[in-house]
Design an enzyme around this catalytic site. Structure first.
Site, short mmCIF file in Angstrom:
data_model
loop_
_atom_site.label_atom_id
_atom_site.label_comp_id
_atom_site.label_asym_id
_atom_site.label_seq_id
_atom_site.Cartn_x
_atom_site.Cartn_y
_atom_site.Cartn_z
N HIS A 220 35.53 14.29 47.51
CA HIS A 220 35.58 13.40 48.67
C HIS A 220 34.19 12.90 49.06
O HIS A 220 34.01 12.27 50.09
CB HIS A 220 36.21 14.18 49.84
CG HIS A 220 36.60 13.35 51.01
ND1 HIS A 220 36.02 13.52 52.26
CD2 HIS A 220 37.49 12.35 51.17
CE1 HIS A 220 36.55 12.68 53.12
NE2 HIS A 220 37.45 11.96 52.49
N LYS A 222 30.52 10.92 49.25
CA LYS A 222 30.02 9.55 49.20
C LYS A 222 28.49 9.66 49.11
O LYS A 222 27.82 9.90 50.10
CB LYS A 222 30.41 8.75 50.45
CG LYS A 222 31.94 8.72 50.72
CD LYS A 222 32.27 9.57 51.90
CE LYS A 222 33.70 9.42 52.38
NZ LYS A 222 34.73 9.85 51.46
N ASP A 227 16.41 5.21 42.73
CA ASP A 227 15.04 5.48 42.28
C ASP A 227 14.48 6.79 42.83
O ASP A 227 13.25 6.96 42.87
CB ASP A 227 14.11 4.32 42.67
CG ASP A 227 14.28 3.11 41.75
OD1 ASP A 227 14.90 3.26 40.68
OD2 ASP A 227 13.81 2.02 42.12
N HIS A 395 36.82 6.20 61.32
CA HIS A 395 36.65 7.04 60.13
C HIS A 395 35.31 7.75 60.13
O HIS A 395 35.02 8.54 59.23
CB HIS A 395 36.81 6.16 58.88
CG HIS A 395 36.94 6.90 57.61
ND1 HIS A 395 36.00 6.83 56.59
CD2 HIS A 395 37.91 7.74 57.16
CE1 HIS A 395 36.39 7.57 55.58
NE2 HIS A 395 37.54 8.15 55.89
N LYS A 397 32.44 10.28 60.70
CA LYS A 397 32.34 11.72 60.95
C LYS A 397 30.92 11.97 61.49
O LYS A 397 29.95 11.96 60.73
CB LYS A 397 32.55 12.52 59.67
CG LYS A 397 33.88 12.22 58.94
CD LYS A 397 33.67 11.23 57.83
CE LYS A 397 34.81 11.10 56.84
NZ LYS A 397 36.13 10.89 57.30
N ASP A 402 22.82 17.82 72.02
CA ASP A 402 21.69 17.85 72.96
C ASP A 402 20.68 16.72 72.73
O ASP A 402 19.51 16.86 73.13
CB ASP A 402 20.95 19.20 72.88
CG ASP A 402 21.83 20.37 73.26
OD1 ASP A 402 22.85 20.15 73.95
OD2 ASP A 402 21.52 21.51 72.85
#
Length: 477
Positions: A220, A222, A227, A395, A397, A402
């Site tokens: 899952h 991404k 470079d 979507h 996350k 603080d």
């Protein structure tokens, strides 16, 4: 014949029940959920347990993954950070959480990083393509969902251009989430242009996968690294916000950071761990570098998956929640917490932390939507504030604490991210970037409907029963 049927019934039910009782890795709620399923639907339940009951990627795959990752870490010690780094780089109250993150797969905080919060999905794609077009050495990309839409094609075309001018391009996509792409003409064009393509957890032989592992153990992550100096981290797949495969929930609203600094090497190590396992490719020397950004902040990578220890992600988030002193803001599309996470959120609210939770109002998973709402009453009773985002499927996350500590990445707060998926996240301590992320979270809240405790108490009984039923069997879903 009747006795044979009875004997077969007893054999199936007792056999699977015994297996469940012998498993030390199951939590009591998960064990109870399986008992409920096996007693209500013994044959279907037994079949479901056989297919999905145990989190096992297969002995050979598990052994190969550990060998690859251990070998990478041994050769890349200079990029992993040092065990005492958190004690000097991280604020005292947040150190335990960063130390815990390091215990998962060996990445410690590294200093002198910088990040930019990208405005939206369109800017992310434009900047990513621009960076690929400027690459001179190598580009590595990994997506769970990679579609052949405008965004997916733009990224693929940029990789093709880079490969044609001699840049080493590695492209990886999950075998299930990107199943359309890996069978497409676009994937073929990438290969013909010289892009090195690989499929994570391929589904070439589904029957064998079912017999030796699980179909729903997925990559899952991404990850984009360019470079060795630029990396992208967040929730956005290689897909348009309109997300045509589930268009009625669109737009998908994501969040992405573009980072520079030594933490880029950590993200590249995580990518290489997946790449080497999938391809068997070997490196005489690792293509890593650590370019510091003067005055930058400390950050570290956390990768989790079915080959890491069980419970690592919920324990990490619980530790982060426990470190909050004043404020905690969390956004996630899929909220099906285990007891560890749920109690940590409630405990933070009870001790006076301002806890704000942002979920989608309309979820593409009716199971998750029902299970999530079963926890609303408890969360609201403890003082948590819940906001349901109404302008598409949120979507993103994100976690901010603080105004100092942030987490972005691919992990949801549900059982799939906890146990089944390979995930990647970035932990960092910096007031400026956390301020930017907090402002983004506040923009989500402004586009949300608050959920009141009094409102939840008036929900019809049949809805509450439905939510609780789904939550009860949540550990088996």
């Amino acid at each position: 014949m009747i006795w044979l049927i009875v004997a077969a019934h007893v054999f199936v039910v007792v056999g699977f029940t015994t297996r469940i009782l012998l498993r030390d890795d199951l939590s009591p709620p998960a064990r109870l959920a399986w008992f409920v399923v096996l007693n209500l639907l013994p044959y279907l339940g037994s079949a479901v347990y056989f297919l999905f009951g145990e989190i096992d990627i297969g002995h050979r795959a598990d052994k190969r993954h550990k060998a690859v990752f251990d070998g990478l870490k041994a050769r890349a010690q200079g990029f992993m950070g040092t065990p005492d780094a958190a004690d000097t780089l991280i604020g005292e109250v947040y150190r335990p959480a960063f130390h815990y993150a390091a215990s998962i797969n060996g990445f410690h905080p590294v200093s002198d990083n910088c990040a930019e919060l990208l405005a939206d999905e369109a800017e992310t794609t434009a900047r990513l393509v621009e960076d690929i077009d400027a690459a001179t050495e190598r580009v590595s990309v990994l997506y769970y969902i990679w579609l052949t839409d405008a965004t997916g094609t733009a990224i693929a075309d940029a990789l093709i251009r880079a490969a044609e001018r001699g840049v080493v391009c590695r492209a990886m996509a999950d075998g299930l989430g990107s199943r359309g792409l890996v069978r497409s003409e676009l994937w073929q064009r990438m290969e013909e242009a010289g892009v090195r393509c690989a499929v994570a957890l391929p589904l070439k032989n589904p029957v064998r996968t079912v017999l030796t592992s699980r179909l729903d153990l997925r990559n899952h992550r991404k990850i984009t690294v360019i470079d060795g100096t630029i990396t992208y981290c967040g929730s956005q797949n290689a897909a348009d916000p309109e997300f045509r495969i589930k268009a009625k929930y669109a737009p998908w609203v994501d969040v992405m950071l573009r980072l520079k600094g030594p933490v880029v090497a950590q993200n590249e190590i995580l990518f290489l761990s997946d790449w080497l396992q999938a391809t068997g490719e070997q490196f005489e020397t690792l293509p890593l570098r650590a370019e510091s950004v003067a005055g930058g902040f400390p950050a570290q990578v956390m990768g989790d998956g079915p080959t890491e220890r069980r419970g690592a992600t919920p324990q990490l988030f619980s530790g982060l929640f426990a470190s909050a002193q004043e404020e905690l803001i969390l956004s996630t599309p899929y909220f099906v917490p285990d007891a560890t996470v749920l109690e940590a959120l409630c405990a933070a609210a009870y001790r006076g932390v301002a806890v704000s939770l942002i979920f989608p109002k309309r979820n593409d998973s009716w199971v998750v939507a029902a299970a999530s709402r079963s926890y609303y009453r408890k969360l609201l009773s403890s003082g948590c504030r819940i906001h349901e985002f109404r302008d598409g499927l949120l979507h993103a996350k994100t976690l901010t604490i603080d105004g100092q500590v942030s987490v972005v990445g691919s992990s949801n707060l549900d059982q799939r991210s906890f146990d089944l998926n390979y995930e990647n996240n970035m932990l960092l301590q910096d007031a400026a970037i956390t301020c930017d992320l907090r402002a983004r979270q506040q923009s989500y809240i402004a586009r949300s409907d608050p959920v009141r405790h009094a409102e939840v108490l008036t929900w019809p009984r049949h809805e509450r029963i439905w939510h609780n039923v789904i939550a009860t069997i949540g550990p088996v879903l």
